[in-house]
Design a protein around this motif. Structure first.
Motif, PDB file in Angstrom:
ATOM      1  N   LEU A 328       0.816  -1.211   0.000  1.00  0.00           N
ATOM      2  CA  LEU A 328       0.000   0.000   0.000  1.00  0.00           C
ATOM      3  C   LEU A 328       0.850   1.262   0.000  1.00  0.00           C
ATOM      4  N   GLY A 329       1.907   1.287   0.811  1.00  0.00           N
ATOM      5  CA  GLY A 329       2.744   2.486   0.889  1.00  0.00           C
ATOM      6  C   GLY A 329       3.365   2.854  -0.439  1.00  0.00           C
ATOM      7  N   GLY A 330       3.946   1.881  -1.116  1.00  0.00           N
ATOM      8  CA  GLY A 330       4.550   2.153  -2.416  1.00  0.00           C
ATOM      9  C   GLY A 330       3.531   2.559  -3.458  1.00  0.00           C
ATOM     10  N   LEU A 331       2.352   1.921  -3.424  1.00  0.00           N
ATOM     11  CA  LEU A 331       1.301   2.287  -4.372  1.00  0.00           C
ATOM     12  C   LEU A 331       0.825   3.713  -4.155  1.00  0.00           C
ATOM     13  N   LEU A 397      -8.789   4.046  -8.858  1.00  0.00           N
ATOM     14  CA  LEU A 397      -9.507   2.772  -8.933  1.00  0.00           C
ATOM     15  C   LEU A 397      -9.271   2.074 -10.264  1.00  0.00           C
ATOM     16  N   ALA A 398      -9.213   2.863 -11.326  1.00  0.00           N
ATOM     17  CA  ALA A 398      -9.087   2.287 -12.666  1.00  0.00           C
ATOM     18  C   ALA A 398      -7.662   1.882 -13.013  1.00  0.00           C
ATOM     19  N   ASP A 399      -6.667   2.326 -12.243  1.00  0.00           N
ATOM     20  CA  ASP A 399      -5.265   2.062 -12.550  1.00  0.00           C
ATOM     21  C   ASP A 399      -4.935   0.599 -12.291  1.00  0.00           C
ATOM     22  N   PHE A 400      -4.280  -0.034 -13.247  1.00  0.00           N
ATOM     23  CA  PHE A 400      -3.829  -1.401 -13.023  1.00  0.00           C
ATOM     24  C   PHE A 400      -2.342  -1.570 -13.303  1.00  0.00           C
ATOM     25  N   ALA A 401      -1.735  -0.632 -14.052  1.00  0.00           N
ATOM     26  CA  ALA A 401      -0.325  -0.763 -14.406  1.00  0.00           C
ATOM     27  C   ALA A 401       0.566  -0.653 -13.178  1.00  0.00           C
ATOM     28  N   ASN A 402       0.325   0.364 -12.328  1.00  0.00           N
ATOM     29  CA  ASN A 402       1.134   0.522 -11.115  1.00  0.00           C
ATOM     30  C   ASN A 402       0.915  -0.610 -10.121  1.00  0.00           C
ATOM     31  N   PRO A 403      -0.334  -0.971  -9.778  1.00  0.00           N
ATOM     32  CA  PRO A 403      -0.513  -2.101  -8.860  1.00  0.00           C
ATOM     33  C   PRO A 403       0.044  -3.413  -9.393  1.00  0.00           C
ATOM     34  N   LEU A 404       0.041  -3.578 -10.702  1.00  0.00           N
ATOM     35  CA  LEU A 404       0.548  -4.815 -11.283  1.00  0.00           C
ATOM     36  C   LEU A 404       2.024  -5.017 -10.949  1.00  0.00           C
ATOM     37  N   LEU A 405       2.762  -3.901 -10.842  1.00  0.00           N
ATOM     38  CA  LEU A 405       4.190  -3.978 -10.561  1.00  0.00           C
ATOM     39  C   LEU A 405       4.524  -3.800  -9.085  1.00  0.00           C
ATOM     40  N   LEU A 406       3.684  -3.064  -8.340  1.00  0.00           N
ATOM     41  CA  LEU A 406       4.054  -2.682  -6.974  1.00  0.00           C
ATOM     42  C   LEU A 406       3.148  -3.226  -5.881  1.00  0.00           C
ATOM     43  N   ALA A 407       2.031  -3.855  -6.228  1.00  0.00           N
ATOM     44  CA  ALA A 407       1.067  -4.249  -5.196  1.00  0.00           C
ATOM     45  C   ALA A 407       1.626  -5.303  -4.253  1.00  0.00           C
ATOM     46  N   GLY A 408       2.447  -6.218  -4.748  1.00  0.00           N
ATOM     47  CA  GLY A 408       2.928  -7.293  -3.894  1.00  0.00           C
ATOM     48  C   GLY A 408       1.774  -8.168  -3.433  1.00  0.00           C
ATOM     49  N   SER A 409       1.634  -8.322  -2.105  1.00  0.00           N
ATOM     50  CA  SER A 409       0.534  -9.117  -1.552  1.00  0.00           C
ATOM     51  C   SER A 409      -0.733  -8.296  -1.356  1.00  0.00           C
ATOM     52  N   TYR A 410      -0.667  -7.001  -1.621  1.00  0.00           N
ATOM     53  CA  TYR A 410      -1.831  -6.128  -1.445  1.00  0.00           C
ATOM     54  C   TYR A 410      -2.767  -6.310  -2.639  1.00  0.00           C
ATOM     55  N   LYS A 411      -4.030  -6.626  -2.372  1.00  0.00           N
ATOM     56  CA  LYS A 411      -4.986  -6.945  -3.418  1.00  0.00           C
ATOM     57  C   LYS A 411      -5.790  -5.717  -3.838  1.00  0.00           C
ATOM     58  N   VAL A 412      -5.854  -5.479  -5.146  1.00  0.00           N
ATOM     59  CA  VAL A 412      -6.726  -4.445  -5.700  1.00  0.00           C
ATOM     60  C   VAL A 412      -7.527  -5.071  -6.831  1.00  0.00           C
ATOM     61  N   LEU A 413      -8.723  -4.561  -7.035  1.00  0.00           N
ATOM     62  CA  LEU A 413      -9.652  -5.192  -7.953  1.00  0.00           C
ATOM     63  C   LEU A 413      -9.233  -5.040  -9.412  1.00  0.00           C
ATOM     64  N   SER A 414      -8.587  -3.931  -9.741  1.00  0.00           N
ATOM     65  CA  SER A 414      -8.190  -3.729 -11.135  1.00  0.00           C
ATOM     66  C   SER A 414      -7.180  -4.776 -11.589  1.00  0.00           C
TER      67      SER A 414
END
Length: 735
Positions: A328-331, A397-414
């Protein structure tokens, strides 16, 4: 009350147009059917002449018929040498059942009689098999002559559906119905509307919203209700399971934190550039918009390379072992850096448009600077603040590129939706997860609209002030300036990493200096650069004009369906790009709008996706302009287009430039939806950068990312030269 005479006139003219429309439809349909049947009759007759002499080859030959004549089923009959009767020997089982049911009808008797005399026959009636076909079947008889051609040795019976012809007839019927509906709407506007131009504008906006927003989303939603070709709730049962609800809360939490921090930072930047007397405002403004002029994953890669587990700073310089940027922090860090310019672009035009007369009056009554800011400036800017928060929230909410690389174990719906589409090839599941993201977005939208509509924020009247009062004291100004400088320094460090990557052989592995990346990247990415610039240039002015016109209509006009139109036009920004890509492929891969693979679908995607930003910026600015200015122009005889061109557009010039700038930037840096819509003919620069990054060719990706940034900065400069400031909103800050 509408006069009864106008209703009679509408009904009469509509009936006349309907008769003409039906005559055109009947004429075209009759000609098309005659041409189609003639062509099919000829194909069947020629196919019958190719019948093999070997009895064992008859069955395979009949099975080849559907490949020659689309939608056909065949039966082959041979002539008995003893009785001269026709005997069935091969053919389609379904066609055989139909023949056995209808063989005693007049059409079949005449058909066999004609074939016996070597004459082809077309049945006058249609037969229908409800278990197999949804439409009628045309009956054809074709003789199979012997070797000499003097006598008949067999008969080919063909039951042919309309096939593609039925699709064309349906398309023709729908087009005629649409033409009738459009005529009724347009003529109704002419008869009943006091301002036909505004009426046409509303109809155009509704047409855009229905064709390019509601219809594709409806197609995507329909896909979520189908499993194995049948209606099913299974996809939604899986979507609403605890696993994905946790991801939904993760997306909401990320969006709320990112939107709040980004709006605060954007407001600080806007306040410093628009409401203080510091130097270098143009440089600050340019640097502040840099995060949105690069691919969304470029800053993420910079963060990983600098602060990742093996980052240059965390590992090489500081020697940190347990520090992790993932989660979450990095995202929040990456999304805030990438999205606070959205808030800044929105709020800068709002703060610039505020008339400082009220602030001067408060300070003349001995109110302090902070008290004036807290009780007057901040409330007047609240529509822009809420708009900025909403835009960042939906973008997060719509972003998936950043979470795809930085989410780790943090889950986001996108990310879950993207994985469903690309990893599991589950288009329905990905669409359902993406549609689930609309719930928090629409909730935030209605809350923001309810709050704004309860208050009045008009500050621009017929005689706005051209001077802004300095509200920040010297210590506050120094503190704010220091924050801005430090933030910009950090952003420049991230972009410095990208530029440095252009001259490194392989970042993270081999830091040898090289210039070979530049030539290779530009040669391999030239088509992508050309296509991206061309398509973005086409979309930018169209999106800007539509956004300002939509904002004017929504703020200044009341009409039936206004709230529905506003929701539809705001929806695309909340929809994840994966859903937009899926929806557009489903909706525009068939008539009447066959757009997949063309440049048009990419341009339309640009316009529709970024339209809410321009609308929100325009709405926030228009709420501060007194409607009496436009009313005065209309009282003097100006029509709606003249008012829009000569009054509204100059007054909302900052918002207009921000809208076009943002559209161009986002068009140049789009990833999620475009990755589904590109083709061999039209490629995209960000997809090329992503492919290089995925293949660990960071040097090539850095060159193209730097090229993209330079192109956008040059476009900003050209745009400001072409759209010169007329001084209508230019203000000076005095202490």
């Amino acid at each position: 009350m509408i006069p009864r005479k106008k209703w009679y006139k509408l009904i009469g003219v509509t009936l006349l147009f309907a008769v003409l429309d039906f005559w055109i439809y009947s004429s075209l349909l009759g000609s098309f059917r005659a041409l189609t049947e003639k062509s099919k009759f000829k194909e069947i007759t020629l196919f019958a002449k190719t019948a093999p002499l070997d009895s064992e080859a008859i069955e395979p030959w009949v099975q080849e018929l559907p490949k020659v004549v689309d939608g056909s089923r065949g039966l082959y009959f041979t002539v008995s040498p003893d009785t001269g009767d026709f005997i069935h020997v091969a053919g389609d089982p379904v066609a055989k059942n139909i023949w056995e049911r209808l063989k005693d009808t007049e059409d079949f008797k005449k058909g066999f009689e004609s074939v016996y005399y070597l004459e082809a026959y077309k049945g006058k009636q249609f037969v229908q098999d409800k278990d197999v076909h949804t439409g009628p079947l045309q009956l054809f008889f074709a003789p199979v002559p012997d070797e000499n051609g003097a006598d008949v040795r067999g008969a080919l019976i063909v039951l042919s559906s309309q096939g593609a012809a039925a699709e064309f007839e349906g398309l023709l019927r729908n087009l005629c119905l649409i033409a009738l509906l459009l005529f009724i709407i347009i003529y109704s506007v002419i008869l009943f509307s006091r301002d036909p131009v505004t009426g046409y504008g509303i109809l155009l906006l509704f047409g855009i919203a229905v064709a390019f927003i509601a219809y594709p989303l409806a197609e995507a939603f329909r896909l979520t209700l189908i499993k194995d070709g049948r209606f099913s709730w299974d996809i939604w049962k899986t979507t609403l399971s605890p696993r994905y609800l946790v991801a939904l809360w993760g997306s909401m939490r990320l969006g709320i934190v990112t939107a709040s921090i980004s709006t605060i930072i954007g407001f600080i930047f806007a306040f410093v550039t628009e409401r203080t007397s510091i130097k270098g405002k143009r440089v600050i403004s340019t640097l502040a918009t840099m995060p949105v002029i690069s691919p969304p994953f470029s800053l993420t890669l910079s963060i990983i390379l600098l602060f990742g587990n093996n980052g240059l700073i965390t590992k090489q310089l500081l020697g940190l072992q347990n520090f992790s940027i993932y989660g979450l922090g990095g995202l929040v860090l990456v999304q805030t850096i990438g999205m606070f310019p959205i808030a800044y672009l929105t709020l800068s035009s709002v703060l610039k448009s505020i008339d400082s007369t009220v602030e001067d009056a408060a300070m003349d009554l001995n109110a302090g600077r902070f008290h004036t800011f807290w009780t007057i400036t901040l409330p007047l800017a609240m529509p822009g603040i809420l708009s900025a928060w909403l835009l960042v929230f939906t973008n997060s909410l719509a972003d998936f590129a950043n979470p795809l690389l930085l989410a780790g174990s943090y889950k986001v719906l996108s990310v879950e939706a993207y994985i469903e589409v690309t990893g599991r090839n589950n288009l329905g599941g990905g669409a359902a997860l993406s549609l689930l993201l609309l719930l928090p977005t629409l909730t935030a939208f209605f809350t923001q609209r309810y709050w704004v509509n309860r208050k009045s924020f008009v500050t621009v009247t017929g005689k706005p002030s051209v001077r802004l009062t300095e509200l920040a004291s010297k210590p506050v100004r120094i503190a704010l300036t220091a924050f801005v400088v430090i933030s910009l320094g950090f952003i420049l460090a991230l972009y410095g990493t990208i530029v440095a990557g252009c001259f490194v052989k392989n970042w993270g592995i081999d830091y040898t200096f090289t210039t070979a990346n530049i030539g290779e990247a530009l040669s391999r990415g030239w088509q992508a650069i050309r296509d991206t610039v061309t398509l973005a240039t086409i979309a930018t002015p169209i999106a800007g004009i539509i956004a300002m016109a939509a904002a004017l209509i929504l703020v200044r006009r009341s009409f039936i369906g206004k709230r529905i139109l506003e929701i539809l036009l705001m929806t695309p920004f909340a929809v994840p790009g994966t859903l937009v890509g899926i929806a557009y492929i489903l909706a525009f891969n068939k008539p009447p709008l066959l757009l997949v693979g063309t440049a048009a679908i990419i341009v339309i995607n640009y316009i529709i996706r970024e339209l809410p930003v321009g609308m929100e910026t325009g709405i926030a600015s228009l709420r501060q302009i007194d409607p009496s200015i436009e009313e005065a122009a209309q009282d003097l005889g100006a029509d709606m287009p003249t008012v829009f061109k000569s009054i509204v557009l100059p007054l909302v010039r900052p918002a207009f430039i921000s809208s076009m700038s943002y559209t161009f930037v986002r068009s140049m840096t789009a990833v999620s939806a475009v990755i589904f819509l590109i083709s061999a003919r039209w490629y995209h620069l960000t997809v090329q950068i992503y492919n290089f990054s995925e293949n660990l060719r960071f040097g090539l990706a850095s060159v193209l990312a730097t090229t993209l940034i330079l192109i956008v900065l040059a476009a900003f400069g050209i745009m400001r030269l072409l759209v010169r400031d007329q001084g209508l909103t230019e203000k000076t800050v005095s202490q």
